[in-house]
Design a protein around this motif. Sequence first.
Motif, PDB file in Angstrom:
ATOM      1  N   UNK A  24       0.843  -1.190   0.000  1.00  0.00           N
ATOM      2  CA  UNK A  24       0.000   0.000   0.000  1.00  0.00           C
ATOM      3  C   UNK A  24       0.883   1.246   0.000  1.00  0.00           C
ATOM      4  N   UNK A  25       0.363   2.347  -0.533  1.00  0.00           N
ATOM      5  CA  UNK A  25       1.130   3.592  -0.586  1.00  0.00           C
ATOM      6  C   UNK A  25       1.129   4.334   0.745  1.00  0.00           C
ATOM      7  N   UNK A  26       0.015   4.319   1.455  1.00  0.00           N
ATOM      8  CA  UNK A  26      -0.131   5.122   2.668  1.00  0.00           C
ATOM      9  C   UNK A  26      -0.775   4.258   3.748  1.00  0.00           C
ATOM     10  N   UNK A  27      -0.014   3.958   4.795  1.00  0.00           N
ATOM     11  CA  UNK A  27      -0.497   3.041   5.835  1.00  0.00           C
ATOM     12  C   UNK A  27      -1.737   3.587   6.538  1.00  0.00           C
ATOM     13  N   UNK A  28      -1.749   4.880   6.884  1.00  0.00           N
ATOM     14  CA  UNK A  28      -2.903   5.428   7.611  1.00  0.00           C
ATOM     15  C   UNK A  28      -4.167   5.337   6.780  1.00  0.00           C
ATOM     16  N   UNK A  29      -4.081   5.697   5.498  1.00  0.00           N
ATOM     17  CA  UNK A  29      -5.234   5.639   4.598  1.00  0.00           C
ATOM     18  C   UNK A  29      -5.736   4.203   4.463  1.00  0.00           C
ATOM     19  N   UNK A  30      -4.819   3.267   4.296  1.00  0.00           N
ATOM     20  CA  UNK A  30      -5.199   1.860   4.142  1.00  0.00           C
ATOM     21  C   UNK A  30      -5.716   1.276   5.449  1.00  0.00           C
ATOM     22  N   UNK A  31      -5.091   1.657   6.561  1.00  0.00           N
ATOM     23  CA  UNK A  31      -5.564   1.219   7.881  1.00  0.00           C
ATOM     24  C   UNK A  31      -7.018   1.664   8.086  1.00  0.00           C
TER      25      UNK A  31
END
Length: 190
Positions: A24-31
Motif C-alpha cells: 500500500x502507498x499510505x499506511x494510515x489511509x489503508x488502515x
Amino acid sequence: MSETIKKRSTAVTPRGINHLVLNVRDMEESHHFWCNLLGFRQVGALDSEKYDVPPVKMQFYSGVIDDVNHHDVALVELPNLPAPPEQWDMFESACAVNHIAISYPDRESWLEQVQFLKENDVPMNLRVDHGMTHSVYVNDPNGYGVEVLYELPAEVWDHDINGALNYAKILPEEDLLVDTTEYETNFSNV
C-alpha cells in the motif's frame, strides 16, 4: 529419531488461503479502509529493527480470530507504488490482484455492512448476486478490488458448484440494498 512422512504422488489439498499481504502507498489511509470501513482489527505490527531488513511499516489485521488463523490481511507500506487506476474494473484493471473477497457472517450483517459503506461514501462499483454469494464490489485506496459478500446456504449451490460459479445477476445501483432469500438453484436454465 526421524519421523516417517508418507510419500505422495499428488499435492496435499490445502485448507484454504491463510492470509494475504498487500503493498500500500499510505499506511494510515489503508488502515482506515481495512479497519474503520471493512471492520478488520489490527492485531500486530512488524518490528523491523529486530530483523536484518530495511525499516518498513507492516501491520497485521484480522476478522474473526480462531484456533487456525492469526491474521487475514497484512499491509506493507511502499510509498512509491504507482497511483491506483481512476476507476476499478474487474476485467481491465492494471492491479495485479483482481479482487479480494471479504465474507461477512450472514445476510443481516452483510446488509448492515453494505449500508455502512454507502453511508461512508465508499464508491460501489458493482452489485452482483452470484450462485453461491451475494456481493458488492468496492475498491481500497490502492485500487485493489474488494468483494464484500455473504455466503448463500450450501444447499443452494453444492449440487452444482460450477453452475453457481458461472451464475451472475448484475443488479442496478438503486438495488444495492435490495436482497432476496429466494435464491436461484437451477443454474443451467439461467
